[in-house]
Motif scaffolding. Structure first.
Motif, PDB file in Angstrom:
ATOM      1  N   ARG A 133       0.819  -1.213   0.000  1.00  0.00           N
ATOM      2  CA  ARG A 133       0.000   0.000   0.000  1.00  0.00           C
ATOM      3  C   ARG A 133       0.853   1.264   0.000  1.00  0.00           C
ATOM      4  O   ARG A 133       0.543   2.247  -0.680  1.00  0.00           O
ATOM      5  N   ASP A 138      -2.219   2.141  -7.298  1.00  0.00           N
ATOM      6  CA  ASP A 138      -3.349   1.209  -7.432  1.00  0.00           C
ATOM      7  C   ASP A 138      -3.128   0.203  -8.562  1.00  0.00           C
ATOM      8  O   ASP A 138      -3.354  -0.997  -8.397  1.00  0.00           O
ATOM      9  N   GLN A 142      -2.822  -3.892  -8.428  1.00  0.00           N
ATOM     10  CA  GLN A 142      -3.772  -4.757  -9.138  1.00  0.00           C
ATOM     11  C   GLN A 142      -3.039  -5.714 -10.087  1.00  0.00           C
ATOM     12  O   GLN A 142      -3.372  -6.897 -10.175  1.00  0.00           O
TER      13      GLN A 142
ATOM     14  N   GLN B  47      -9.102  -4.906  -4.204  1.00  0.00           N
ATOM     15  CA  GLN B  47      -8.937  -3.791  -5.145  1.00  0.00           C
ATOM     16  C   GLN B  47      -8.936  -4.320  -6.583  1.00  0.00           C
ATOM     17  O   GLN B  47      -9.571  -3.745  -7.473  1.00  0.00           O
TER      18      GLN B  47
END
Lengths: 193, 238
Positions: A133, A138, A142, B47
């Protein structure tokens, strides 16, 4: 028929008091809304047209069989997505598709002081999630997840996430590894954590 | 380190189901949004799940995908595929796929109706009361196998599944699966009850519906009776 929601179409198709033609029309309308989505999804996961066509057909057959048990506890689109996702991922994994990029870019626990060997597995996972994190964006997270946890190919990930950069998912793997390695090195030298 | 990293990237026991995650975040469904959002902050697997769903919903066909997608759609619409008859839905779930045959679209549509109608009837007839008074509304009965525990919604994951013995049955095939048919547990037993392992109990998450099927077989392996797909749900804690 076209104005009905997915859930209303399912209710219509499941009601025996309606004429078979009306129930069939409801099912036709329902599945016509998702044909392209399922076809594209299957193709993006396996990247082979014929195989994807087989999978798409199987997804719809699975959905048809399970539809009477659908109680509207989730959206139909969510429900169908989970069927397509599980079916295609399982199919891809059954053919031995595995991640192409090695995950040995960080020292193993034996040689790295990063993880206390006495820490519980859950703490290690929590630590790794913090690392992910704090250091990755992001898309990098992913891509790492889909490649190393779901064993999807970089080509599939590029398509599924709609990555438009020249080298697609590969670029995100490279940058993620570099960042993670750098974060670990910083920790080793006492710079962080 | 790589193993913890891989595990950190995977879904864990604290992850909400994909359905809950997507419905609450994407569709504003009732649920503990703040808890799921908080979890989402730290869970790369969830996510990624959301990102995949958004891609599925958007379905933006790229120019170099157009030809393949059109060919797949053509196959879906003009040559829909049906499978050879199977002994039951659940044996299909658990057996390797057989090579399919192709039939016309109209036949596929009719097959779809038959599947839907047939299963609706099966589910609709599951709750029956017995004139003998032996069975109550708390007993789910199929054409032959009566499951006595668990029944319907339960406060916690059932450790034991029990049913009434079928005369002549030599073994029972017990299956738990998600509503999309994804199998969670399968075992053959000779008794009329089975204790679920801890590894399976952890998969029975509160609020998530699971389908139970039991098939009774004779000495030759032929199916004598089956329960049909019975819905079980572990109630969410209040």
């Amino acid at each position: 028929m076209g104005k009905l929601s997915d859930e209303e179409l399912i209710a219509l198709s499941n009601q025996p008091e309606h004429a078979p033609a009306a129930r069939q029309a409801a099912l036709d309308e329902l599945f016509s809304r998702y044909r392209t989505r399922v076809a594209l999804w299957c193709f993006r996961v396996v990247r082979e047209q014929d195989w994807a066509a087989d999978l798409a057909q199987e997804v719809f057959l699975r959905a048809l069989r399970a539809l009477p048990a659908f109680r509207g506890e989730s959206r139909f689109s969510t429900w169908l997505y989970t069927i397509a996702r599980n079916h295609c991922f399982n199919a891809a994994q059954s053919r031995g598709i595995r991640s192409e990029e090695p995950l040995d870019f960080i020292d193993a626990p034996d040689s790295a002081p990063l993880v206390d060997r006495e820490l519980e597995a859950s703490q290690q996972i929590a630590y790794m999630r913090d690392l992910l994190r704090e250091n990755l964006d992001d898309t990098e997270r992913q891509v790492m997840t889909l490649h190393y946890a779901e064993d999807l190919t970089l080509d599939s990930i590029t398509r599924l996430l709609g990555l438009s950069n020249a080298s697609g998912a590969k670029a995100y793997i490279v940058s993620a590894k570099r960042k993670l390695k750098s974060a670990v090195e910083a920790w080793k030298t006492g710079g962080k954590r | 380190m790589t193993d913890p990293l891989r595990r950190a990237l995977r879904h864990g026991p604290d992850c909400p189901s994909a359905e809950s995650l997507i419905d609450v975040i994407e569709h504003g469904a009732p649920g503990d949004r703040s808890v799921i959002e908080s979890h989402l902050q730290s869970c790369p697997a969830c996510q990624a799940e959301l990102a995949l769903y958004r891609g599925f919903q958007a379905a933006n066909v790229q120019p170099d995908e157009k030809k393949a997608v059109e060919a797949i759609l053509t196959r879906l619409e003009s040559g829909a595929r049906a499978e050879t008859p199977r002994p039951s839905f659940w044996s299909h779930v658990l057996q390797p796929a057989r090579k399919p045959v192709w039939i016309g679209g109209a036949a596929f549509a009719m097959a779809a109706i038959l599947v839907a109608v047939g299963l609706t009837s099966q589910f609709g007839s599951r709750r029956q009361s017995s004139s003998t008074g032996e069975e109550t509304d708390n007993t789910l009965r199929s054409s032959a196998i009566t499951v006595t525990s668990p029944v319907g919604d339960v406060p916690e994951a059932p450790r034991v599944i029990a049913w009434r013995p079928v005369p002549g049955a030599q073994q029972y095939s017990v299956t738990l699966a998600e509503v999309d048919g994804n199998p969670l547990f399968h075992k053959n037993v000779t008794t009329s009850e089975i204790r679920l392992p801890e590894s399976t109990l952890t998969l029975l998450k509160p609020g998530k519906k699971i389908l139970l099927n039991i098939e009774a077989g004779d000495a030759s392996g032929a199916t004598l009776a089956q329960s049909g797909a019975i819905g079980i749900k572990v109630l969410a804690p209040r």
